[in-house]
Structure formats: C-alpha cells, structure tokens
Design an enzyme around this catalytic site. Structure first.
Site, short mmCIF file in Angstrom:
data_model
loop_
_atom_site.label_atom_id
_atom_site.label_comp_id
_atom_site.label_asym_id
_atom_site.label_seq_id
_atom_site.Cartn_x
_atom_site.Cartn_y
_atom_site.Cartn_z
N MET A 1 0.82 -1.19 0.00
CA MET A 1 0.00 0.00 0.00
C MET A 1 0.87 1.25 0.00
SD MET A 1 -3.08 -0.82 -0.23
CE MET A 1 -3.92 -2.39 -0.20
N CYS A 2 0.24 2.36 -0.27
CA CYS A 2 0.93 3.64 -0.38
C CYS A 2 0.85 4.40 0.94
CB CYS A 2 0.31 4.48 -1.50
SG CYS A 2 0.10 3.57 -3.07
N ARG A 3 1.38 5.61 0.92
CA ARG A 3 1.25 6.54 2.02
C ARG A 3 0.97 7.91 1.43
NH1 ARG A 3 0.51 2.92 4.75
NH2 ARG A 3 1.56 2.18 6.62
N VAL B 1 3.67 8.67 -1.60
CA VAL B 1 4.69 7.69 -1.98
C VAL B 1 3.98 6.40 -2.31
CG1 VAL B 1 6.61 8.73 -0.72
CG2 VAL B 1 5.11 7.12 0.48
N ASN C 1 -4.99 5.79 -1.35
CA ASN C 1 -4.25 4.73 -0.68
C ASN C 1 -5.18 3.54 -0.56
OD1 ASN C 1 -2.53 3.14 0.87
ND2 ASN C 1 -3.06 4.15 2.77
#
Length: 359
Positions: free
Chosen positions: A1-3, A96, A122
């Site tokens: 997963m993203c942030r 990110v 996200n």
C-alpha cells in the site's frame, strides 16, 4: 500500500518541513514505514509525487496546482530534496507509492490533477479488472479520455469528476474566491464510493464467491476545501490507517524532531496522514473507519458514511486482519478534545463511536 500526506494551513509552509526534514517524514516512510508490516513489499518505492498550489494573488500562475512526480524512489531523488528546500505552499498533497495496480510510470504516480483539482488514493478497488468496463460505460467522454495511466486510482478520480459534473458543478471551472465548497465535494465523493461499492458487489454476485474488500482512502481538493475518506467495503474489517492533527504551529524543536504546537484553540495548521509524522501520541487522532473528513476554512468536519457497511454500535470492534495482510495496521489513538472539530448531529447524539470529543 501507499502513504499520503495533506497539509492545509493559514500560512505557507516550507515543503522540507513535511517531506524531508522530519525524522518520520513521508519520504522516510517510503523506506521506513512503521505501520507497514508487509514483508513481501516492505517499502513504498514505486515512485512519488508532490502537488501544491501557488499564492492566489499571483493570478498569472492560475488555479491549477504544480505537480512534481517521478518513478524513482522518493528517498533517492535529489531534485525533490532541492525543491522541498526552496518551495512554500499553504496546500500540499504528497504521496509515496507501492503499486497494487498499474505499471511503474509517471502517469501512474499520484497526485493526479484536472484543472484546479488534485486527487490521490491509498488502497485498491477489489477486482478492478472485472468492473473497469462499468467505469468506461458510465463516464462522459471528456473524463474517459482524461485518463492517461493504468491505475484503478486514476479511474476513481475520473469517476469523481464525472459525478461532480453530473451534480451541476463543472470541474473545469474554479469558482473564486472559495472554490466549489466542501458540501458538493463531499456529496460527489459519497456518490463515487457508492458507485464503486455497487459495481464491486455486483461483480461478487457474478463470481458466486467471496471477494476481498475494497480499500478506498481517497483525498481530493479544489485548492480551497479538502475531502478525505477512510473507507472499506466491509462491516467487520478496519480500513487502511488514517490520522489527522491540528494546532497553531508545526514546529521543529530538535533536528528532525517535530511536534504540533497548540498555543490557543486555533487550527492554523491541519495535517492528514496515512502515518503520523511525529512520535507524539497526543499530536494525532485516528479517523474512524468509514468516515469522510472535510476541511473547510481551517475547520475539520467528520461525517459517517451510512451504508450497509456502517457500524452504529460503538461496542463492536473491527478486525485489523485484512489491513494487516495488505501491509497495514490500524493502531487506536486515544480520542483528544478539539474544540474546533465539528461533528454532525448523528455523532453528537452518540449513535456512533466518535474519534474526537466535541467540547
């Protein structure tokens, strides 16, 4: 997963105070994510993006945000570090990426933009490949043709824009001086989630089997108001982590060490983040699962998303197993008293477990 990370302030902030200088900045989270426990993909290194708005009084620059993105890991991009040390803005989106859909390319890096709008995500849309045709059939041509990349996130953004358009607000226009208003943006976001929820449920029925939930932590802004969701298509599981912090100033009290200062009851600074930027427990409040948070004129508003996955009983705890399996955990931060956080009547009446106590 993203942030992802959002900053909205009365005054501009140097991007370095958000992106690079804090010990647990979003750039550092790209390789040292404390809430990410996925040993299969332990880093968020599939590119990054930062978007920000220039001062409104500089009419020559227009209403559109400036976006810088790259497919290199955020921690290894010198241009980002240089930009962050020389750029200020009062509205910042940063992201990110750890890809779940779409190849590694700049067109797949968040935040995405359309005229005055920015959007980031996200999570993931469950079985996106099976409902992609529903998206394409539903969208107006201009929003279908707007899509450049291959991520489910950009398709969700196109769906949001199309929904906003059908509500009578033209996304190509940016009403001055206060934008579209948080109410219509929230309405469009709720409808967008509703479409995705319906289509994924229909796909599940066709499969005649269990389908994993969709994780829909969306963030959108028109440069004035901000709408953020923490949402999962499940009544028993937690969504991906999301927190917010407010105060009078975000200060560096030691090299690399930051805290949210609260000298009075003003919310001059509002931060929303997948993962806290500071290690001060009292700085951050966890946004409840299946909630929409809006920021309007430096005021934070929280609204439950009431659908079949809404859980009205505050004594029932959700499981973090699914979020953990996707590299996310959702630690509970004790509720804090924020006098400027406004809760709608549904929450004030105690029909839902609030994460913030209204004074």
């Amino acid at each position: 997963m993203c942030r992802f990370l959002i900053y909205k302030g009365r005054d501009p902030i140097l991007l370095a105070h958000l992106l690079t200088r804090p010990e647990h900045s979003i750039i550092n989270q790209s390789y040292d994510s404390r809430l990410r426990i996925d040993t299969r993909r332990p880093i968020n290194g599939d590119g990054f993006g930062v978007g920000y708005y220039t001062p409104e009084e500089d009419v020559e620059l227009g209403d559109e945000p400036c976006i810088f993105c790259a497919t290199t890991p955020a921690w290894n991009n010198m241009n980002l570090a240089r930009l962050a040390e020389k750029t200020k803005s009062s509205m910042v989106f940063a992201h990110v990426r750890a890809s779940t859909a779409g190849v590694l390319s700049e067109t797949n890096c968040h935040p995405f933009s359309f005229h005055s709008f920015m959007f980031m995500h996200n999570g993931q849309i469950a079985n996106f490949s099976q409902i992609k045709r529903r998206f394409s059939e539903h969208l107006k041509d201009e929003y279908f043709c707007f899509i450049q990349g291959s991520t489910d996130s950009e398709w969700a953004f196109a769906l949001f824009l199309d929904t906003l358009d059908k509500l009578g607000a033209d996304p190509k226009q940016s009403p001055r001086p206060s934008g579209f208003g948080h109410a219509v943006l929230r309405q469009a976001m709720e409808l967008t989630i509703g479409y995705i929820r319906t289509w994924t449920m229909e796909a599940a029925v066709k499969q005649e089997g269990a389908v994993e939930p969709s994780l829909l932590n969306f963030a959108v802004t028109d440069g004035h108001s901000v709408v953020v969701t923490r949402y999962i298509t499940s009544s028993t599981e937690e969504a991906a982590s999301l927190h917010f912090s407010t105060g009078s100033k975000f200060i560096e009290y030691m090299p690399g060490q930051y805290r949210m200062e609260r000298r009075d009851r003003r919310q001059d600074v509002i931060l929303v983040a997948s993962e806290p930027l500071t290690f001060e427990r009292s700085d951050w409040v966890t946004i409840p699962t299946n909630t929409i948070l809006t920021i309007n004129n430096q005021t934070v508003l929280m609204h439950p998303i009431v659908d079949e996955f809404y859980q009205p009983d505050p004594s029932i705890m959700r499981s973090s197993n699914f979020a953990a399996s996707r590299g996310l955990v959702s630690p509970i931060v004790e509720p804090q008293a924020y006098t400027n956080v406004q809760l709608p009547p549904l929450e004030r009446e105690g029909r839902r477990r609030p994460s913030v106590a209204a004074a």
